[in-house]
Motif scaffolding. Structure first.
Motif, PDB file in Angstrom:
ATOM      1  N   ALA A   9       0.713  -1.415   0.131  1.00  0.00           N
ATOM      2  CA  ALA A   9       0.003   0.046   0.060  1.00  0.00           C
ATOM      3  C   ALA A   9       0.744   1.217   0.094  1.00  0.00           C
ATOM      4  CB  ALA A   9      -1.057  -0.032   1.265  1.00  0.00           C
ATOM      5  N   ARG A  10       1.881   1.443   0.799  1.00  0.00           N
ATOM      6  CA  ARG A  10       2.945   2.607   0.629  1.00  0.00           C
ATOM      7  C   ARG A  10       3.421   2.690  -0.606  1.00  0.00           C
ATOM      8  NH1 ARG A  10       5.883   1.140   6.514  1.00  0.00           N
ATOM      9  NH2 ARG A  10       4.243   2.222   7.909  1.00  0.00           N
ATOM     10  N   VAL A  11       3.812   1.406  -1.402  1.00  0.00           N
ATOM     11  CA  VAL A  11       4.470   1.628  -2.694  1.00  0.00           C
ATOM     12  C   VAL A  11       3.462   2.216  -3.554  1.00  0.00           C
ATOM     13  CG1 VAL A  11       5.291   0.459  -4.521  1.00  0.00           C
ATOM     14  CG2 VAL A  11       6.335  -0.125  -2.336  1.00  0.00           C
ATOM     15  N   GLN A  12       2.063   1.635  -3.620  1.00  0.00           N
ATOM     16  CA  GLN A  12       1.172   2.118  -4.580  1.00  0.00           C
ATOM     17  C   GLN A  12       0.215   2.999  -4.044  1.00  0.00           C
ATOM     18  OE1 GLN A  12      -1.430  -1.330  -4.674  1.00  0.00           O
ATOM     19  NE2 GLN A  12       0.193  -2.546  -5.987  1.00  0.00           N
ATOM     20  N   ASP A  13       0.605   3.670  -2.985  1.00  0.00           N
ATOM     21  CA  ASP A  13      -0.205   5.009  -2.286  1.00  0.00           C
ATOM     22  C   ASP A  13      -1.756   4.763  -2.264  1.00  0.00           C
ATOM     23  OD1 ASP A  13       1.978   6.495  -1.912  1.00  0.00           O
ATOM     24  OD2 ASP A  13       2.056   7.380  -3.834  1.00  0.00           O
ATOM     25  N   PHE A  14      -2.182   3.480  -2.266  1.00  0.00           N
ATOM     26  CA  PHE A  14      -3.430   3.124  -1.941  1.00  0.00           C
ATOM     27  C   PHE A  14      -3.963   1.917  -1.267  1.00  0.00           C
ATOM     28  CE2 PHE A  14      -3.117   1.093  -6.150  1.00  0.00           C
ATOM     29  CZ  PHE A  14      -4.125   0.210  -5.921  1.00  0.00           C
ATOM     30  N   TRP A  15      -5.114   1.763  -0.658  1.00  0.00           N
ATOM     31  CA  TRP A  15      -5.368   0.433  -0.084  1.00  0.00           C
ATOM     32  C   TRP A  15      -6.809   0.067  -0.406  1.00  0.00           C
ATOM     33  CZ3 TRP A  15      -2.409  -2.055   3.848  1.00  0.00           C
ATOM     34  CH2 TRP A  15      -3.032  -3.027   4.628  1.00  0.00           C
TER      35      TRP A  15
END
Length: 76
Positions: A9-15
């Motif tokens: 999620a931190r890498v993609q900037d979403f969850w």
């Protein structure tokens, strides 16, 4: 497993979540970053799981949330 999902999620900037706390709901959230790219919070939506699959949330809701987050960036 949770830590691996958190790193992703931190890498993609979403969850995206689906039926984790309640079988009726899912959700999606994006990071709110300031002008320097530092995360200052998050913004998300909770939806009926019967209305959106996780893939549909990514396809339909994620672009809208990212656009809203980007518009807030100068204010953070």
């Amino acid at each position: 497993r949770f830590r691996a999902e958190l790193r992703e999620a931190r890498v993609q900037d979403f969850w995206v979540t689906s039926q984790q706390l309640d079988a009726s709901f899912g959700g999606i959230s994006v990071a709110l970053k300031d002008r320097r790219g530092q995360c200052q919070g998050a913004m998300g939506m909770t939806v009926l799981a019967s209305s959106y699959t996780p893939d549909q949330m990514r396809e339909k809701l994620l672009p809208l949330l990212r656009e809203a987050a980007q518009s807030l960036r100068p204010l953070l």
